[in-house]
Design a protein around this motif. Structure first.
Motif, PDB file in Angstrom:
ATOM      1  N   MET A  26      54.069  81.877  39.592  1.00  0.00           N
ATOM      2  CA  MET A  26      53.147  80.744  39.801  1.00  0.00           C
ATOM      3  C   MET A  26      51.658  81.238  39.628  1.00  0.00           C
ATOM      4  SD  MET A  26      54.645  78.701  43.076  1.00  0.00           S
ATOM      5  CE  MET A  26      53.334  77.328  43.741  1.00  0.00           C
ATOM      6  N   ARG A  60      59.053  85.879  46.996  1.00  0.00           N
ATOM      7  CA  ARG A  60      59.462  84.469  46.607  1.00  0.00           C
ATOM      8  C   ARG A  60      59.636  84.585  45.057  1.00  0.00           C
ATOM      9  NH1 ARG A  60      56.821  80.298  44.275  1.00  0.00           N
ATOM     10  NH2 ARG A  60      57.886  78.404  44.606  1.00  0.00           N
ATOM     11  N   ILE A  63      63.209  84.120  42.686  1.00  0.00           N
ATOM     12  CA  ILE A  63      63.399  83.045  41.883  1.00  0.00           C
ATOM     13  C   ILE A  63      63.591  83.503  40.503  1.00  0.00           C
ATOM     14  CG2 ILE A  63      62.184  80.934  40.737  1.00  0.00           C
ATOM     15  CD1 ILE A  63      60.700  80.354  43.485  1.00  0.00           C
ATOM     16  N   LYS A  91      56.642  67.617  46.733  1.00  0.00           N
ATOM     17  CA  LYS A  91      56.114  68.308  48.021  1.00  0.00           C
ATOM     18  C   LYS A  91      55.759  67.797  49.279  1.00  0.00           C
ATOM     19  CE  LYS A  91      54.425  72.382  49.613  1.00  0.00           C
ATOM     20  NZ  LYS A  91      55.365  72.846  50.674  1.00  0.00           N
ATOM     21  N   GLU A 128      59.476  67.407  50.676  1.00  0.00           N
ATOM     22  CA  GLU A 128      59.785  68.904  51.195  1.00  0.00           C
ATOM     23  C   GLU A 128      59.204  69.042  52.697  1.00  0.00           C
ATOM     24  OE1 GLU A 128      59.313  72.155  48.866  1.00  0.00           O
ATOM     25  OE2 GLU A 128      61.087  71.734  47.335  1.00  0.00           O
TER      26      GLU A 128
HETATM   27  N1  UDP Z   1      54.061  76.359  47.152  1.00  0.00           N
HETATM   28  C1  UDP Z   1      52.931  76.591  47.594  1.00  0.00           C
HETATM   29  N2  UDP Z   1      52.377  77.795  47.560  1.00  0.00           N
HETATM   30  C2  UDP Z   1      53.209  78.809  47.709  1.00  0.00           C
HETATM   31  C3  UDP Z   1      54.683  78.478  47.072  1.00  0.00           C
HETATM   32  C4  UDP Z   1      54.926  77.305  46.942  1.00  0.00           C
HETATM   33  O1  UDP Z   1      51.929  75.610  47.831  1.00  0.00           O
HETATM   34  O2  UDP Z   1      53.111  79.900  47.540  1.00  0.00           O
HETATM   35  C5  UDP Z   1      54.640  74.737  46.998  1.00  0.00           C
HETATM   36  C6  UDP Z   1      54.672  74.496  45.310  1.00  0.00           C
HETATM   37  O3  UDP Z   1      54.632  73.047  45.265  1.00  0.00           O
HETATM   38  C7  UDP Z   1      56.261  74.599  45.426  1.00  0.00           C
HETATM   39  C8  UDP Z   1      56.806  74.162  46.757  1.00  0.00           C
HETATM   40  O4  UDP Z   1      55.828  74.899  47.646  1.00  0.00           O
HETATM   41  O5  UDP Z   1      56.692  73.716  44.171  1.00  0.00           O
HETATM   42  C9  UDP Z   1      58.073  74.480  47.084  1.00  0.00           C
HETATM   43  O6  UDP Z   1      58.490  75.800  47.074  1.00  0.00           O
HETATM   44  P1  UDP Z   1      59.849  76.292  46.919  1.00  0.00           P
HETATM   45  O7  UDP Z   1      59.730  77.770  47.605  1.00  0.00           O
HETATM   46  O8  UDP Z   1      60.594  75.512  47.876  1.00  0.00           O
HETATM   47  O9  UDP Z   1      60.338  76.505  45.534  1.00  0.00           O
HETATM   48  P2  UDP Z   1      60.549  75.228  44.432  1.00  0.00           P
HETATM   49  O10 UDP Z   1      60.759  73.964  45.064  1.00  0.00           O
HETATM   50  O11 UDP Z   1      58.942  75.036  43.845  1.00  0.00           O
HETATM   51  O12 UDP Z   1      61.389  75.739  43.417  1.00  0.00           O
END
Ligand code: UDP
Length: 231
Positions: free
Chosen positions: A69, A85, A89, A165, A168
């Motif tokens: 990211m 993380r 992933i 987001k 979530e």
């Molecule tokens: N996110 C963030 N900072 C981080 C990691 C994630 O703001 O360091 C946000 C980002 O919008 C991401 C969302 O949180 O898409 C959800 O993250 P998750 O780990 O659930 O994975 P994703 O849904 O992106 O696959």
């Protein structure tokens, strides 16, 4: 109760999607996949000799994925470099794509897939998988099927698709279930669950994921057709 989605979508409605092939000229294959405000770019390098040699598999090529990211992809700057993380992933991306690629003609070689999230509004692992699948096809890697991925889940009391987001982070509870599918083979190659859902809810969400993957496949297919139309 979650009676109306924050962005006005129907509960079974995906955000607007866009896909493009050949976005990184220096790569052997590349693609961009956008869903709502989440944008993923995937670049493929290979097949090429895998080094160090002890990691080579003489029976077939190795698929190696790297998810990242970008620091500026969200408002709060992300520290550059690998994290727990991003390692997780990268691994689930690899596992989601593996059943679709056939690397038996490339012993001792590696195919590298670099996924960069340039903008994030949830669902980045899924957008990354969709982009990576397109990039692998663009690189001419033999494939058994495309891989389509989407997040389904439960926000408040509703089963819905493609959480953003805000959803979530919904205060009254959210369960997020990223799913990747090989639609032609009717196979699931990724299933994670962050939160809690009942057995019947999981079944309903999976059905929704399956229908949504068909829509994603159409977008992916159109992007590939567009490339061949343009030579
Ligand atoms: N996110 C963030 N900072 C981080 C990691 C994630 O703001 O360091 C946000 C980002 O919008 C991401 C969302 O949180 O898409 C959800 O993250 P998750 O780990 O659930 O994975 P994703 O849904 O992106 O696959």
């Amino acid at each position: 109760m979650y009676s109306k989605r924050i962005d006005g979508r129907g509960f079974d409605e995906l955000r607007k999607m866009e896909a493009k092939i050949g976005v990184v000229e220096s790569a052997d294959g590349s693609a961009m996949f956008k869903i709502g405000d989440t944008i993923a770019i995937a670049a493929v390098r290979g097949p090429r000799d895998l080094h160090p040699k002890f990691m080579q598999n003489p029976k077939r090529g190795t698929l190696r994925c790297n998810y990242n990211m970008m620091s500026f992809s969200v408002d709060e700057r992300i520290r550059p470099g690998p994290s727990r993380r991003s390692r997780e992933i990268s691994l689930v991306t690899e596992n989601a794509l593996m059943p679709a690629v056939n690397l038996s003609d490339f012993p001792n070689a590696v195919v590298d897939v670099f996924v960069e999230i340039v903008q994030a509004d949830a669902g980045t692992r899924c957008a990354g998988i969709c982009a990576a699948s397109l990039a692998l096809a663009d690189a001419g890697i033999p494939m058994r099927d495309m891989v389509c991925a989407v997040s389904v889940g439960k926000v408040g009391d509703k089963i819905l698709v493609d959480l953003n987001k805000h959803e979530e982070d919904y205060e009254e509870g959210c369960s997020d279930m990223p799913v990747a599918m090989l639609p032609g083979r009717d196979e699931i190659s990724l299933l994670q669950l962050d939160g809690k859902m009942k057995k019947e809810e999981i079944a309903e969400a999976l059905e929704l994921a399956k229908k949504s993957c068909e829509k994603i496949l159409e977008v992916q297919r159109n992007a590939l057709m567009e490339k061949y139309k343009n030579g």
